[in-house]
Design a protein around this motif. Sequence first.
Motif, PDB file in Angstrom:
ATOM      1  N   PRO A 147      -5.044   0.474 -11.556  1.00  0.00           N
ATOM      2  CA  PRO A 147      -4.870   0.932 -10.183  1.00  0.00           C
ATOM      3  C   PRO A 147      -5.837   0.220  -9.236  1.00  0.00           C
ATOM      4  CG  PRO A 147      -6.048   2.584 -11.457  1.00  0.00           C
ATOM      5  CD  PRO A 147      -5.655   1.504 -12.411  1.00  0.00           C
ATOM      6  N   LEU A 148      -5.459   0.195  -7.956  1.00  0.00           N
ATOM      7  CA  LEU A 148      -6.270  -0.439  -6.917  1.00  0.00           C
ATOM      8  C   LEU A 148      -6.754   0.623  -5.938  1.00  0.00           C
ATOM      9  CD1 LEU A 148      -4.109  -3.587  -6.100  1.00  0.00           C
ATOM     10  CD2 LEU A 148      -6.275  -3.520  -7.359  1.00  0.00           C
ATOM     11  N   THR A 149      -8.061   0.560  -5.623  1.00  0.00           N
ATOM     12  CA  THR A 149      -8.645   1.475  -4.648  1.00  0.00           C
ATOM     13  C   THR A 149      -8.853   0.737  -3.341  1.00  0.00           C
ATOM     14  OG1 THR A 149      -9.775   2.684  -6.410  1.00  0.00           O
ATOM     15  CG2 THR A 149     -10.597   3.001  -4.171  1.00  0.00           C
ATOM     16  N   LEU A 150      -8.323   1.295  -2.277  1.00  0.00           N
ATOM     17  CA  LEU A 150      -8.404   0.671  -0.968  1.00  0.00           C
ATOM     18  C   LEU A 150      -9.824   0.791  -0.418  1.00  0.00           C
ATOM     19  CD1 LEU A 150      -6.565  -0.787   0.996  1.00  0.00           C
ATOM     20  CD2 LEU A 150      -5.948   1.418   1.950  1.00  0.00           C
ATOM     21  N   ALA A 151     -10.421  -0.357  -0.087  1.00  0.00           N
ATOM     22  CA  ALA A 151     -11.785  -0.377   0.441  1.00  0.00           C
ATOM     23  C   ALA A 151     -11.813  -0.539   1.959  1.00  0.00           C
ATOM     24  CB  ALA A 151     -12.584  -1.511  -0.215  1.00  0.00           C
ATOM     25  N   SER A 152     -10.841  -1.290   2.501  1.00  0.00           N
ATOM     26  CA  SER A 152     -10.822  -1.515   3.951  1.00  0.00           C
ATOM     27  C   SER A 152      -9.391  -1.683   4.441  1.00  0.00           C
ATOM     28  CB  SER A 152     -11.638  -2.757   4.304  1.00  0.00           C
ATOM     29  OG  SER A 152     -11.038  -3.921   3.773  1.00  0.00           O
ATOM     30  N   VAL A 153      -9.196  -1.335   5.705  1.00  0.00           N
ATOM     31  CA  VAL A 153      -7.886  -1.436   6.345  1.00  0.00           C
ATOM     32  C   VAL A 153      -8.108  -1.879   7.785  1.00  0.00           C
ATOM     33  CG1 VAL A 153      -5.815  -0.196   7.078  1.00  0.00           C
ATOM     34  CG2 VAL A 153      -7.022   0.527   5.024  1.00  0.00           C
ATOM     35  N   ARG A 154      -7.337  -2.853   8.203  1.00  0.00           N
ATOM     36  CA  ARG A 154      -7.315  -3.204   9.618  1.00  0.00           C
ATOM     37  C   ARG A 154      -5.981  -3.864   9.929  1.00  0.00           C
ATOM     38  NH1 ARG A 154      -9.511  -8.555  11.236  1.00  0.00           N
ATOM     39  NH2 ARG A 154      -9.780  -9.784   9.340  1.00  0.00           N
ATOM     40  N   VAL A 155      -5.639  -3.832  11.200  1.00  0.00           N
ATOM     41  CA  VAL A 155      -4.410  -4.455  11.654  1.00  0.00           C
ATOM     42  C   VAL A 155      -4.805  -5.625  12.546  1.00  0.00           C
ATOM     43  CG1 VAL A 155      -2.251  -4.150  12.910  1.00  0.00           C
ATOM     44  CG2 VAL A 155      -3.163  -2.268  11.548  1.00  0.00           C
ATOM     45  N   HIS A 156      -4.283  -6.806  12.221  1.00  0.00           N
ATOM     46  CA  HIS A 156      -4.577  -8.015  12.981  1.00  0.00           C
ATOM     47  C   HIS A 156      -3.254  -8.641  13.407  1.00  0.00           C
ATOM     48  CE1 HIS A 156      -6.571 -11.686  14.213  1.00  0.00           C
ATOM     49  NE2 HIS A 156      -5.794 -12.391  13.417  1.00  0.00           N
ATOM     50  N   GLN A 157      -3.028  -8.709  14.708  1.00  0.00           N
ATOM     51  CA  GLN A 157      -1.793  -9.255  15.275  1.00  0.00           C
ATOM     52  C   GLN A 157      -0.551  -8.604  14.661  1.00  0.00           C
ATOM     53  OE1 GLN A 157      -2.086 -13.535  14.930  1.00  0.00           O
ATOM     54  NE2 GLN A 157      -3.658 -13.643  16.512  1.00  0.00           N
ATOM     55  N   GLY A 158      -0.622  -7.281  14.489  1.00  0.00           N
ATOM     56  CA  GLY A 158       0.511  -6.525  13.984  1.00  0.00           C
ATOM     57  C   GLY A 158       0.694  -6.554  12.472  1.00  0.00           C
ATOM     58  N   ILE A 159      -0.218  -7.211  11.753  1.00  0.00           N
ATOM     59  CA  ILE A 159      -0.116  -7.314  10.292  1.00  0.00           C
ATOM     60  C   ILE A 159      -1.241  -6.509   9.657  1.00  0.00           C
ATOM     61  CG2 ILE A 159      -0.239  -8.904   8.323  1.00  0.00           C
ATOM     62  CD1 ILE A 159       0.894 -11.068  10.232  1.00  0.00           C
ATOM     63  N   TYR A 160      -0.878  -5.684   8.683  1.00  0.00           N
ATOM     64  CA  TYR A 160      -1.894  -4.918   7.962  1.00  0.00           C
ATOM     65  C   TYR A 160      -2.661  -5.840   7.025  1.00  0.00           C
ATOM     66  CZ  TYR A 160      -0.866  -0.198   9.470  1.00  0.00           C
ATOM     67  OH  TYR A 160      -0.746   0.943  10.216  1.00  0.00           O
ATOM     68  N   LEU A 161      -3.982  -5.731   7.089  1.00  0.00           N
ATOM     69  CA  LEU A 161      -4.877  -6.459   6.191  1.00  0.00           C
ATOM     70  C   LEU A 161      -5.634  -5.425   5.384  1.00  0.00           C
ATOM     71  CD1 LEU A 161      -6.303  -9.064   8.727  1.00  0.00           C
ATOM     72  CD2 LEU A 161      -4.419  -9.377   7.114  1.00  0.00           C
ATOM     73  N   LEU A 162      -5.498  -5.503   4.058  1.00  0.00           N
ATOM     74  CA  LEU A 162      -6.135  -4.538   3.173  1.00  0.00           C
ATOM     75  C   LEU A 162      -7.148  -5.234   2.281  1.00  0.00           C
ATOM     76  CD1 LEU A 162      -2.988  -2.533   1.949  1.00  0.00           C
ATOM     77  CD2 LEU A 162      -4.341  -2.183   4.018  1.00  0.00           C
ATOM     78  N   GLY A 163      -8.243  -4.533   2.006  1.00  0.00           N
ATOM     79  CA  GLY A 163      -9.236  -5.000   1.041  1.00  0.00           C
ATOM     80  C   GLY A 163      -9.351  -3.967  -0.064  1.00  0.00           C
ATOM     81  N   PHE A 164      -9.535  -4.425  -1.302  1.00  0.00           N
ATOM     82  CA  PHE A 164      -9.588  -3.516  -2.442  1.00  0.00           C
ATOM     83  C   PHE A 164     -10.924  -3.620  -3.163  1.00  0.00           C
ATOM     84  CE2 PHE A 164      -5.117  -4.443  -1.734  1.00  0.00           C
ATOM     85  CZ  PHE A 164      -4.598  -3.155  -1.671  1.00  0.00           C
TER      86      PHE A 164
END
Length: 174
Positions: free
Chosen positions: A50-67
């Motif tokens: 499984p992956l745990t979400l560490a960060s979330v942001r939206v850049h120019q309408g695109i979701y950017l996720l960090g795990f």
Amino acid sequence: MTQPDAFVAARVGRPHGLRGEVTVQVHTDDPQSRFVPGAVFDTDPPGRGPLTLASVRVHQGIYLLGFTGHADREAAEALRGTRLLVDDEDEAADDEEGWREEDLLDFGVRLPDGTPLGTVSALHVRDVQDLLEVRTLEGRTVLVPFVAELVPEVDEERRTVVVDPPAGLLELGE
């Protein structure tokens, strides 16, 4: 293959930057409540999670996720193509009226007169209107707005979709 009691919330795309963020193709109607730091996702293929979400942001309408545990570009690249899964019953309340990509993949696509056009190759979920990606018999890819006027029929039993495109839509991109 996805688990029978799971729904694909997103598919991981390419890395973004050097700190392990990835772009995702969103497949949920409620990304704001799904993508919160600390959320844990089962994955397809299962070996990547499984992956745990560490960060979330939206850049120019695109979701950017960090795990968690994927802190650089190389680790992010290893996640490309991974599907992030949520329990089916969790998504059911959000998606009662909609279609899921995995429900439509490989459906035959026909014109209203019955002429075969190709097969469904993806469903792109967008804020304003979803797009049905069709791989034509000639091997081209066309995007059809997934609205009742242009996609008047989806037959689950026959695994077919009827597309009634306006003049010129199927020729775009040629």
